[in-house]
Design an enzyme around this catalytic site. Structure first.
Site, PDB file in Angstrom:
ATOM      1  N   GLU A 246      -4.304  -4.627   0.672  1.00  0.00           N
ATOM      2  CA  GLU A 246      -4.679  -3.348   0.199  1.00  0.00           C
ATOM      3  C   GLU A 246      -3.301  -2.614   0.102  1.00  0.00           C
ATOM      4  O   GLU A 246      -2.408  -2.986   0.376  1.00  0.00           O
ATOM      5  CB  GLU A 246      -5.770  -2.576   1.237  1.00  0.00           C
ATOM      6  CG  GLU A 246      -4.935  -2.309   2.505  1.00  0.00           C
ATOM      7  CD  GLU A 246      -5.958  -1.871   3.758  1.00  0.00           C
ATOM      8  OE1 GLU A 246      -6.970  -2.005   3.520  1.00  0.00           O
ATOM      9  OE2 GLU A 246      -5.537  -1.061   4.633  1.00  0.00           O
TER      10      GLU A 246
ATOM     11  N   HIS B  99      -7.251   3.882   6.665  1.00  0.00           N
ATOM     12  CA  HIS B  99      -6.474   2.932   7.861  1.00  0.00           C
ATOM     13  C   HIS B  99      -5.110   3.605   7.874  1.00  0.00           C
ATOM     14  O   HIS B  99      -4.391   4.146   7.242  1.00  0.00           O
ATOM     15  CB  HIS B  99      -6.185   1.479   7.203  1.00  0.00           C
ATOM     16  CG  HIS B  99      -7.448   0.702   7.256  1.00  0.00           C
ATOM     17  ND1 HIS B  99      -7.500  -0.375   6.179  1.00  0.00           N
ATOM     18  CD2 HIS B  99      -8.534   0.715   7.880  1.00  0.00           C
ATOM     19  CE1 HIS B  99      -8.689  -0.884   6.510  1.00  0.00           C
ATOM     20  NE2 HIS B  99      -9.311  -0.363   7.609  1.00  0.00           N
TER      21      HIS B  99
END
Length: 700
Positions: A251, A294
């Site tokens: 990611e 995150h």
């Protein structure tokens, strides 16, 4: 500022700290100095043989998790709770890790300790030389983890997975150390290493449906620094005879995917019959400068974007997919193309050669989906970004005695250079970062990192190297040395993530820090988990932030409003990685999302209701796409939350398309289908996404 004596005082205090730190460091391993942390990578090869203990064993979360893991077949041999001794779940309970190491001889420990104490618990496990340490808790302060990784690099006995990771699981050996949703996994021969929990569960489900199953799944975790990264996982998969193919789930943020690409290129060069590799990178359309759920899902200055990392992996030889639902079919094709017999790979793994993988499950496994304070976000973690105008207030105590250094409100001139303190994610350490230019086009090539041990200030020689890289005049060496030393002191004392500025030299020879260019980013977890640095975090100006984003935060939701004027699809997703990938996949189908929304790993009915309220505040929204993968989240509960929203939220006629997969997916889909409301339920992502885009385009 004032006299040079102030700059000398800063250096002298750092030298004293260095000396104290050298004398006070705990020695964590008796292993030979010729070996290092990389030698522990094979500790990741867990299986039926792995003897697992718990730290925090008698806690509610650990107890529930241990019951599930025991039922699954994991060889749990006991656990530790400080100050307690006896039995728990019919297994030995010991008061400290020293006794546990002596009596239980563990191969791995599951650290089920909350964030404020987790760093210390990991250090204790390293000191006890436990071979594998798995830390699952969110919000462990960054500087606590950097201290842990500094210690890890001094030894060759212990390997860390996490933190903020679902853990590690070997379905072929029925060994789970973490909180992965067990019904999704199946014994097999595909290795998976992932940053995102929900995206990894999607990948697992796809591979399971394809009949391939998994040999080993490693959760790297979504924090800024991870104890085990993608390359570590690939090294294990290469050597594992049970693994026939590899999957990478990356990611936005950091260099793990780029490091993996370098490893892949080398692997394909030196291997005559390499195992096929497929990959995904979430956050292709993530807005720049935002933290996407995150803690580590953001790209620092000069780092490659997710789209660039996608291309880098592709050029290295990985087969790329745009949605994890596609991994199963793609991997079957790749295995066949590589000359492997797919029919044998999809056969019964109990026939495979690693004996400790053949044991059957012991009794029924009841998967718990109850929320827990260890995993569930109470308030979403975010890094505190102070505004440029706040820089003088924050920097003054550290710079006021430095001669030859001034702050200016002027924009940086073309000949300015870059000086910063930040995180080197690959080295898992803080670093000085310098560049001879601040030009965006060339910064990536000119900037260089100079990592140092978090437990000590950067050495004189390291600072000298970082200054040499700038090519500044020799007359600037002393004030630059004092400046970098002062910023490093602030970086450590205030637990910053990044402190940086454009710096120029005035006509009078003064160093000028240009405050409009300054980045002042601090670790939110240090404040929220451990109540440290209230003076810094009290400077947050919520009134200048997006109101919906602040409102979402109080409910444990990460909400980011996207500014694309074409956008008209509201998104509601559980998990940061899956939320990023949902936005990406909708774009690939011609749709545009109005928002990023991560309900967190354990969404509740009330969370879903609140999410609808936030999405519907945006008048652009013509349709809402609910994309849930039920790992820790129960599909039936999500469906009930959607019905609750329809009863109690003014939907203003906006249709909703729901795609529920994973835990209790049948219950959730049936609840939606039988509701009689303006809802459409789908099993697969492709058909759901196409329907959403059709409605958004005016279809019905």
């Amino acid at each position: 500022m004032a006299s040079m004596r102030g700059g000398q005082a800063v250096r002298q205090s750092h030298i004293k700290l260095q000396q104290l730190s050298r004398h006070s460091r705990r020695q964590f391993s008796s292993s030979p100095t010729s070996r290092g942390y990389q030698d522990t990578v094979q500790n990741l090869r867990i299986g039926k043989h792995t003897r697992v203990i718990y730290q925090g064993f008698t806690g509610r979360v650990a107890t529930s998790n241990a019951r599930d893991s025991i039922a699954y077949g994991t060889n749990i041999v006991g656990g530790v709770t400080p100050g307690k001794e006896g039995e728990h779940l019919g297994l030995p309970l010991l008061p400290d890790l020293r006794k546990a190491k002596e009596q239980l001889k563990p191969d791995a420990t599951a650290v089920f300790v909350a964030a404020p104490q987790c760093g210390k618990a990991i250090e204790d496990a390293i000191e006890a030389e436990i071979p594998l340490i798995v830390a699952v808790a969110e919000h462990i302060p960054l500087h606590d983890i950097m201290r842990v990784t500094s210690i890890l690099k001094t030894q060759s006995k212990s390997r860390l997975v996490g933190a903020n990771a679902p853990g590690i699981i070997a379905p072929i050996g029925f060994c789970r150390i973490g909180f992965q949703p067990l019904p999704t996994f199946a014994p097999g021969h595909i290795g998976i290493v992932a940053k995102s929990g929900t995206l990894s569960y999607e990948a697992v489900a796809s591979v399971t449906r394809a009949g391939l199953g998994q040999s080993l799944c490693i959760g790297m975790g979504g924090d800024i620094i991870a104890g085990t990264n993608i390359v570590d996982g690939l090294k294990v998969f290469e050597q594992d005879p049970e693994t026939e193919g590899m999957i990478i789930v990356g990611e936005v943020g950091g260099r793990a995917e780029e490091d993996a690409a370098e490893w892949i290129k080398d692997y394909f060069r030196r291997t005559s019959k390499p195992k096929p590799i497929a990959a995904l990178v979430g956050g292709i359309y993530a807005p720049g400068g935002r933290i996407m759920g995150h803690a580590g899902a953001w790209a620092a200055r000069g780092e490659h974007t997710a789209a660039e990392k996608y291309k880098i992996l592709q050029d290295a030889g990985a087969t790329m997919v745009d949605h994890p639902e596609k991994f199963g079919g793609v991997m079957k094709t790749l295995l066949s193309q590589s000359g492997r017999d797919v029919s044998k790979i999809t056969g019964n793994p109990a026939d495979q050669k690693r004996g400790y993988h053949t044991a059957k499950r012991r009794g029924p496994m009841v998967h718990s989906t109850r929320p827990s304070t260890l995993f569930q976000r109470q308030q979403q973690s975010r890094k505190l970004h102070l505004r440029a105008e706040q820089a003088p207030q924050v920097l003054k105590p550290y710079l006021e005695n430095l001669e030859g250094v001034t702050l200016t409100q002027d924009a940086a001139p073309p000949d300015a250079f870059y000086v910063g303190l930040t995180v080197d994610r690959t080295e898992r350490q803080p670093c000085i970062r310098t560049s001879s230019t601040t030009d965006v086009k060339t910064f990536r090539e000119t900037a260089k990192r100079f990592p140092f041990d978090q437990r000590s200030p950067p050495s004189d020689s390291l600072i000298a190297s970082s200054i040499s890289h700038i090519n500044a005049p020799s007359s600037s060496t002393k004030p630059l040395t004092a400046l970098i030393s002062a910023l490093a002191k602030m970086y450590t004392e205030k637990e910053a993530v990044t402190i940086s500025s454009s710096v120029s030299i005035s006509s009078t020879g003064q160093l000028q820090l240009h405050t409009p260019s300054m980045v002042l980013q601090f670790d939110d977890s240090a404040y929220r988990s451990n109540a440290r640095h209230e003076d810094i975090h009290s400077l947050r100006q919520k009134s200048k932030e997006q109101p919906e984003e602040v409102e979402a935060e109080t409910s444990g939701i990460v909400f980011i409003k996207l500014t694309n004027p074409e956008a008209n699809i509201g998104t509601l997703v559980n998990g940061a990685g899956l939320a990023m990938n949902t936005i990406d996949a909708l774009r690939n189908h011609g749709g545009h999302a109005t928002n990023f929304l991560d309900t967190g790993g354990k969404a509740t009915s009330e969370t879903v209701k609140k999410s609808f309220e936030l999405i519907l505040k945006d008048e652009r929204v013509k349709v809402i796409f609910v994309n849930i993968f039920g790992g820790l989240t129960d599909g039936g509960m999500i469906a009930e939350g959607i019905l609750l929203a329809f009863r109690e939220v003014e939907m203003r006629g906006v249709p909703v398309v729901v795609r529920i997969r994973g835990t209790n997916e049948e219950v959730g889909q049936r609840t939606i289908a039988e509701s009689g409301l303006d809802l459409e339920a789908f099993d697969g992502f492709e058909e759901a996404a196409k329907r959403v885009v059709e409605i958004a385009g005016g279809g019905k």
